[in-house]
Each structure stands twice: as C-alpha cells, then as structure tokens.
Design an enzyme around this catalytic site. Structure first.
Site, PDB file in Angstrom:
ATOM      1  N   ALA A 128       0.847  -1.191   0.000  1.00 31.28           N
ATOM      2  CA  ALA A 128       0.000   0.000   0.000  1.00 31.28           C
ATOM      3  C   ALA A 128       0.885   1.243   0.000  1.00 31.28           C
ATOM      4  O   ALA A 128       1.282   1.750   1.055  1.00 31.28           O
ATOM      5  CB  ALA A 128      -0.933   0.000   1.207  1.00 31.28           C
ATOM      6  N   THR A 168       0.693   3.851  -3.110  1.00 31.18           N
ATOM      7  CA  THR A 168       0.127   4.934  -3.921  1.00 31.18           C
ATOM      8  C   THR A 168      -1.038   5.616  -3.224  1.00 31.18           C
ATOM      9  O   THR A 168      -1.865   4.974  -2.573  1.00 31.18           O
ATOM     10  CB  THR A 168      -0.339   4.375  -5.274  1.00 31.18           C
ATOM     11  OG1 THR A 168       0.762   3.746  -5.922  1.00 31.18           O
ATOM     12  CG2 THR A 168      -0.880   5.466  -6.167  1.00 31.18           C
ATOM     13  N   GLU A 169      -1.115   6.938  -3.406  1.00 30.18           N
ATOM     14  CA  GLU A 169      -2.214   7.732  -2.869  1.00 30.18           C
ATOM     15  C   GLU A 169      -2.886   8.507  -4.003  1.00 30.18           C
ATOM     16  O   GLU A 169      -2.315   8.626  -5.100  1.00 30.18           O
ATOM     17  CB  GLU A 169      -1.699   8.680  -1.782  1.00 30.18           C
ATOM     18  CG  GLU A 169      -1.133   7.939  -0.592  1.00 30.18           C
ATOM     19  CD  GLU A 169      -0.780   8.831   0.592  1.00 30.18           C
ATOM     20  OE1 GLU A 169      -1.028  10.057   0.512  1.00 30.18           O
ATOM     21  OE2 GLU A 169      -0.258   8.300   1.589  1.00 30.18           O
ATOM     22  N   PRO A 170      -4.087   9.036  -3.763  1.00 26.27           N
ATOM     23  CA  PRO A 170      -4.805   9.733  -4.828  1.00 26.27           C
ATOM     24  C   PRO A 170      -4.004  10.845  -5.496  1.00 26.27           C
ATOM     25  O   PRO A 170      -4.170  11.102  -6.687  1.00 26.27           O
ATOM     26  CB  PRO A 170      -6.042  10.282  -4.113  1.00 26.27           C
ATOM     27  CG  PRO A 170      -6.287   9.297  -3.006  1.00 26.27           C
ATOM     28  CD  PRO A 170      -4.927   8.880  -2.547  1.00 26.27           C
ATOM     29  N   ILE A 189      -4.667  -0.171  -4.972  1.00 26.59           N
ATOM     30  CA  ILE A 189      -4.007  -1.192  -4.168  1.00 26.59           C
ATOM     31  C   ILE A 189      -4.487  -2.578  -4.584  1.00 26.59           C
ATOM     32  O   ILE A 189      -5.656  -2.937  -4.389  1.00 26.59           O
ATOM     33  CB  ILE A 189      -4.253  -0.955  -2.661  1.00 26.59           C
ATOM     34  CG1 ILE A 189      -3.878   0.482  -2.273  1.00 26.59           C
ATOM     35  CG2 ILE A 189      -3.474  -1.976  -1.847  1.00 26.59           C
ATOM     36  CD1 ILE A 189      -2.467   0.881  -2.640  1.00 26.59           C
ATOM     37  N   ARG A 212      -5.693 -18.793 -41.032  1.00 22.49           N
ATOM     38  CA  ARG A 212      -6.376 -17.813 -41.868  1.00 22.49           C
ATOM     39  C   ARG A 212      -5.747 -17.767 -43.262  1.00 22.49           C
ATOM     40  O   ARG A 212      -4.528 -17.653 -43.402  1.00 22.49           O
ATOM     41  CB  ARG A 212      -6.277 -16.431 -41.204  1.00 22.49           C
ATOM     42  CG  ARG A 212      -6.806 -15.273 -42.029  1.00 22.49           C
ATOM     43  CD  ARG A 212      -8.298 -15.318 -42.161  1.00 22.49           C
ATOM     44  NE  ARG A 212      -8.808 -14.048 -42.686  1.00 22.49           N
ATOM     45  CZ  ARG A 212     -10.028 -13.881 -43.177  1.00 22.49           C
ATOM     46  NH1 ARG A 212     -10.861 -14.905 -43.196  1.00 22.49           N
ATOM     47  NH2 ARG A 212     -10.417 -12.713 -43.629  1.00 22.49           N
ATOM     48  N   GLY A 256     -10.180  -8.143 -37.932  1.00 20.42           N
ATOM     49  CA  GLY A 256     -11.414  -7.892 -37.193  1.00 20.42           C
ATOM     50  C   GLY A 256     -11.637  -8.872 -36.057  1.00 20.42           C
ATOM     51  O   GLY A 256     -12.201  -8.515 -35.014  1.00 20.42           O
ATOM     52  N   GLU A 295       4.515  -0.746 -11.220  1.00 19.17           N
ATOM     53  CA  GLU A 295       5.844  -0.896 -10.594  1.00 19.17           C
ATOM     54  C   GLU A 295       6.833   0.154 -11.107  1.00 19.17           C
ATOM     55  O   GLU A 295       8.002  -0.134 -11.334  1.00 19.17           O
ATOM     56  CB  GLU A 295       6.408  -2.304 -10.835  1.00 19.17           C
ATOM     57  CG  GLU A 295       5.581  -3.427 -10.246  1.00 19.17           C
ATOM     58  CD  GLU A 295       5.498  -3.391  -8.729  1.00 19.17           C
ATOM     59  OE1 GLU A 295       6.333  -2.726  -8.093  1.00 19.17           O
ATOM     60  OE2 GLU A 295       4.575  -4.021  -8.183  1.00 19.17           O
ATOM     61  N   GLU A 317       8.900   5.458 -18.136  1.00 21.66           N
ATOM     62  CA  GLU A 317       9.673   6.701 -18.170  1.00 21.66           C
ATOM     63  C   GLU A 317      10.595   6.785 -16.956  1.00 21.66           C
ATOM     64  O   GLU A 317      11.769   7.177 -17.076  1.00 21.66           O
ATOM     65  CB  GLU A 317       8.716   7.910 -18.221  1.00 21.66           C
ATOM     66  CG  GLU A 317       7.999   8.081 -19.546  1.00 21.66           C
ATOM     67  CD  GLU A 317       6.950   7.008 -19.832  1.00 21.66           C
ATOM     68  OE1 GLU A 317       6.716   6.705 -21.019  1.00 21.66           O
ATOM     69  OE2 GLU A 317       6.381   6.453 -18.860  1.00 21.66           O
TER      70      GLU A 317
END
Length: 389
Positions: free
Chosen positions: A129, A131-133, A162, A274, A346, A369, A373
């Site tokens: 846990a 990451t936050e908003p 999470i 195909r 398709g 993770e 970048e």
C-alpha cells in the site's frame, strides 16, 4: 533441503518440478475459465484456493518460514507462465510476495515468525500500500500520517490502486511519521497493517484490463496499530519500499514476457489458419515481417529477465538490470499484443479471442511498478554511476 546445500542439479530438478506443477494447474484450472472470469471481472476465488494448495503464496518465502524458497530466477519463470494464460492471477501473488520480501529483508525475527508462515500458506494475503490519490511516482509526497500514541500509532489517510485491496487482509503500509522531515524520505515509515477497526475499503476501481484481481481504495480513519508492527525504525520506510521493488519489477518484467509470448503464440497459430488470396497469411510478407519482429522481441525480453533474475539470485543490487528488463519486456508485450491484434484483423477486436484481452492487459505493464519513463531515468542514472570519467 535448504538452498545453501543445493547443487546446480538439485536446483534444476526443483525448478522442473515446480514449473511442471504450475503448467498442469494452469491447463486444468485456469485456461478453461479465464475468458469468462475476466470478461465478468469476477474474483477467481477457486483459483486462489488452488494457488494456496500449490504453495504459490509462499513461492519466494524462505523454507524455514514455511515457504517454497524459490530463487528469483525460478519465480520469474513461474510468473511468465502464469501471465501467458491469465495475467491477473500473477498480480494476486506478486503484491503479496513483495510484502513478504520486504519483511524478510527488513523485519525482526519476531515479526518474521509471526507473519511469514501465515503469508506462506495464504492464510494472510495482501500486498503493498504505497500509492495515494495525489501521488504515485513521487512517493515522497504521500500524506497518510501515523502519530505515535504510547505503544501504538494512529494512522489517518488513504491509499489507491491497491492490488488485493478487497480480498487481502494485510498490507505493507507506507506512511509519513514526520511531514516536515528533509529530505522528505526521512519522514517515511512502513508498517504491517492488518485490517481492523479504522481500516476500510472505500470502493473497487474499475479498469480497462487486468480484471478479476481487485484494485481498491483503502481508507484509514484513526486506525490504531501496534508499534511492534513497524518494519525497521521510523524514517526507514522508503528504504523498505525500495527493497521490495526489485522483486516487483522482476515480476512485471516476467509478466511482460508471458504476455508477449502469448500474443506471439496466438499470432503464429492464426496466421496458419487464416487464408487470403489463396494462401495462409503468414506467407504474405507484411505478416511474416511482423512475426519475425515479435519473436525477436520476446526472446530478447526473456534474456533480459533472466539476467536480472540471476543478479537477484546472487543477492546483488539489480535496479539497473531489473529496470532494463522491466522496460524492454513490458514494451515488448504492448507491441506484440498490438501486432497480434492487427494480424487477427477484425477477429482480434472480438471478445471471443484471447488477443483482445492481451491488448487490454499489456498497457498496465508499462505503468505498473514504476512507469517506463521512470525506468529510463533509473537506467540512465545507474549507467553514469557505473561509467564515471
């Protein structure tokens, strides 16, 4: 038999047995139901029970604590195979094992004895846990706050995206214990947080792909946690988090190889089935060139993952190798999924074909993770450090 007493032949035999078991499990219990569960975004409860029986929740946990004690190189091969059938279930064990890896490297013996055996059986499952908003890449900007109160800490704040947030029960929780510390990471601390009063799940997050696994927002309102659940000292939370991310990046890189291989396999099969203009489409140069690029990317990605895993096997710092593996393998997955969809035409856009799911799953790997970048920045920084003038 512990890993320190194993010969190379012992390790090779262990790996063969583990991979054979995983492949049987995937063919019998995952492949037949993955399409429906994924489209319904249904948590794979029965599959999770099978994973517990196989010991996958203890894959990298040392044997003395009830785990399988697999080397990172073997673990990466397990994840590649799982991701090639249904990537979501690899995430159910990855986040969980990062938490276990952090505890193994940084916890006290009492903490290891109390938690690792239950992690290994899957009795306690969870994840990471961080990451936050308002912050993901910039972890030092987290605002979830823990204040000391006697033998406890009281935590307030929220986490988002999470993995295992709903069905998990324990998390390696990164918080701030000092909002004014400079540099900011000196004010960060990590806890092993079990669900209880003050720790709730606010909602399940809907996603483009990576369905089945529960991604959720966690809320902490006057959540009280014993100081004994703190991993390391106050101010060492960022170091704890980083210690687990090498395994996490190896996992995501291995997932990339699995998805890239699955996309290639689907393209190779379809290109022979195909026919257009009187011949199978693999005989058309435009398709043949795509297939050649796809298999080359897949093999190159696999070799990078093997190199990073070997460094982690030796206990070496491998953010350089893991970063390159994660970057290349996940981009290979995205490119192969896209090219496989185009080869299918398709039909690739139809939910009846596996390639449609691969096309939706692959983009996550380039973000999770640490974005690709960020991987490039890490790689460049380590490159200069290794080659000073």
């Amino acid at each position: 038999m512990t890993d320190t007493t194993m010969t190379d032949a012992d390790r090779a035999e262990q790996e063969r047995l583990v991979l054979d078991s995983v492949e049987r499990f995937l063919e019998r219990h995952v492949r037949p139901v993955a399409l429906k569960l994924e489209h319904d975004d249904e948590y794979p409860a029965e599959i999770v029970e099978r994973m517990k029986e196989l010991g996958l929740f203890g894959a990298t946990i040392p044997e003395e604590y009830g785990g399988l004690g697999l080397r990172p190189s073997t673990y990466a091969k397990v994840i590649e195979r799982i991701a090639g059938v249904w990537m979501s279930i690899s995430g159910i064990i990855n986040s969980h094992l990062i938490m276990a890896f952090i505890l193994t490297k940084n916890g006290t013996e009492a903490q290891k004895q109390a938690f690792l055996p239950r992690f290994a059986t899957g009795e306690l499952r969870g994840g990471l846990a961080l990451t936050e908003p308002d912050c993901g890449t910039d972890l030092q900007a987290i605002r979830t706050l823990a204040k000391r109160d006697g033998d406890d800490y009281v935590i307030n704040g929220s986490k988002t995206w999470i993995s295992n947030g709903i069905h998990g029960s324990c998390f390696a929780l990164l918080v701030k214990t000092d909002l004014t510390a400079q540099p900011r990471h000196k004010g960060m601390t990590m806890f092993l947080a079990e669900k209880g009063p003050g720790f709730t799940v606010s909602r399940k997050l809907e996603k483009l792909g990576y369905k089945g696994i529960d991604s959720a927002e966690l809320v902490f309102e006057d959540y009280r946690i014993p100081a004994a659940n703190r991993i390391g000292a106050e101010g060492q939370g960022m170091a704890c988090a980083i210690s687990g991310l090498e395994l996490g990046r190896l996992n995501v890189a291995a997932r990339g190889v699995g998805v890239a291989q699955a996309a290639l396999d689907e393209a190779v099969k379809y290109s022979q089935q195909r026919h257009t203009f009187g011949k199978p489409i693999h005989q058309h140069q435009a398709v043949a060139l795509k297939l050649a690029d796809m298999v080359t990317r897949t093999e190159a990605a696999r070799l990078l993952v093997e190199k990073a895993a070997a460094a982690l096997d030796r206990g070496e710092r491998c953010d350089f190798e893991a970063g390159m593996a994660k970057l290349f393998a996940t981009e290979a997955a995205l490119e192969n999924a896209t090219e496989s969809l185009r080869i299918h035409g398709g039909y690739g856009y139809s939910k009846e074909f596996v390639v449609e799911r691969l096309y939706r799953d692959a983009p996550l790997l380039c973000i999770g993770e640490g974005t690709n970048e960020i991987q490039r920045l890490v790689i460049a920084k380590r490159l200069i450090e290794r080659n000073p003038i």
